[in-house]
Design a protein around this motif. Structure first.
Motif: not given
Ligand code: KDG
Length: 337
Positions: A105, A108-109, A124, A129, A133, A326-327
């Motif tokens: 997951e 995302v970054f 963020l 969010f 994480m 979601e991100y």
């Protein structure tokens, strides 16, 4: 590598393991040594951040003695994370990108061109969010205490100035150990190779790779201009640093000790972000004197963006389609407000 690191630590007079009995003794008045490992050198704003952490912790309590190790002396990001999982190292502050090998997951970054500026990053990461994480770390025997900043990454190489997507054709680019970065550079026509940061300088010096990408402070303070001629403001992705604690060790501390450590990591992180942003500006000016700087025009930035966009779809399943949604939604909301 764990053995090598253990030998290194023994040679430095540090403890090689952190046994339960030593931890218990800490709350009985005996000092507990906390070792912090980072990959960049002691001129980097990340090092300024861990110095601040040490200063804050040691001012608040006599329970801890904080020892700082830079330049990957203890290990690169990935090895340091593994040592935290084993309880043989207390703290590391890696880029989030190598964490993807443990928690998909976190990918995302690594999605290119998704965070537009530092204000969006702060909101963020410090918002819901970012908290979500952080909770994912626990299953991997890690505790996340704060978001720090590595920053926006920019491309350097020793072959030619890069102004357009076509200029990347065939360039051998070192990436972090991360499949999304690898595929993004492939999509752009480059020839990427993943490698630990600790091996990068030599790889550029020996010509194993033509180039690399990192934020301006890292490029400048790691003396990459000695082995790289060209730099472009590609700004292709924002990389957070994350302040990680070994869960095994963390769980042995009292709630009071944990509060001190958490507050100090957050406060030191604010300082790290502030310094990183100041140093990024200074570093860019210095780099313009020692390298040829090429501006990527806004039109060309759009072409970079369109060319790598398929990588988001390509990796949505491996990262997790829901977390990607979601991100992206969290970012859209921040930008809209
Ligand atoms: O201390 C951080 C470094 O180890 C590393 O994360 C730097 O961004 C980095 C890279 O390119 O590996």
């Amino acid at each position: 590598l764990v053995m090598v690191s253990a030998l290194f630590l023994a040679a430095c007079g540090g403890e090689t393991t952190s046994s339960g009995s030593e931890k218990a003794a800490a709350s009985n008045g005996e000092k507990q040594t906390l070792r912090v490992s980072i990959g960049v050198n002691n001129e980097h704003p990340e090092y300024e951040g861990i110095e601040k952490f040490k200063e804050l912790v040691e001012a608040k309590t006599d329970d801890f003695d904080v020892e700082l190790y830079h330049s990957g002396q203890i290990g690169d990001d990935r090895s340091a994370i593994e040592m935290l999982q084993l309880g043989s190292l207390d703290i590391t502050v890696p880029s989030t990108s190598p964490l993807v090998n443990f928690i998909p997951e976190y990918g995302v970054f690594d999605l290119p061109f998704t965070i537009a500026n530092e204000e969006v990053a702060d909101e963020l990461l410090d918002g819901e969010f970012g908290d979500k994480m952080i909770t994912m770390l626990e299953d991997q025997s890690l505790v996340g205490l704060a978001w720090w900043e590595n920053g926006f990454r920019n491309l350097t190489n020793d072959v030619r100035p890069v102004a357009t997507v076509e200029d990347l054709n065939g360039l051998k680019i070192r990436t972090m150990e991360n499949a999304i970065h690898l595929d993004a550079w492939k999509a752009l026509g480059a020839n990427p190779t993943p490698m630990a940061f600790t091996e990068l300088f030599t790889a550029m010096q020996q010509g194993t790779v033509d180039g690399q990408e990192n934020p301006y402070p890292t490029i400048d303070l790691s003396q990459f201009s000695e082995v790289q001629e060209h730099i472009s403001n590609t700004n292709h992705v924002y990389t957070p640093f994350i302040f990680l604690f070994s869960k095994q060790i963390w769980d042995e501390f009292t709630p009071e000790q944990q509060d001190i450590l958490r507050e100090s990591a957050v406060e030191a992180g604010k300082y790290n972000r502030e310094r990183n942003r100041t140093v990024a500006k200074e570093s860019l000016e210095k780099l313009k004197e020692s390298m040829t700087f090429t501006e990527v025009t806004p039109e060309e930035h759009e072409r970079f963006q369109t060319t790598v966009k398929p990588v988001i779809k390509q990796h949505a399943d491996s990262i997790g389609a829901d977390i990607v949604d979601e991100y992206l939604t969290a970012i859209d909301e921040i930008v809209a407000n």
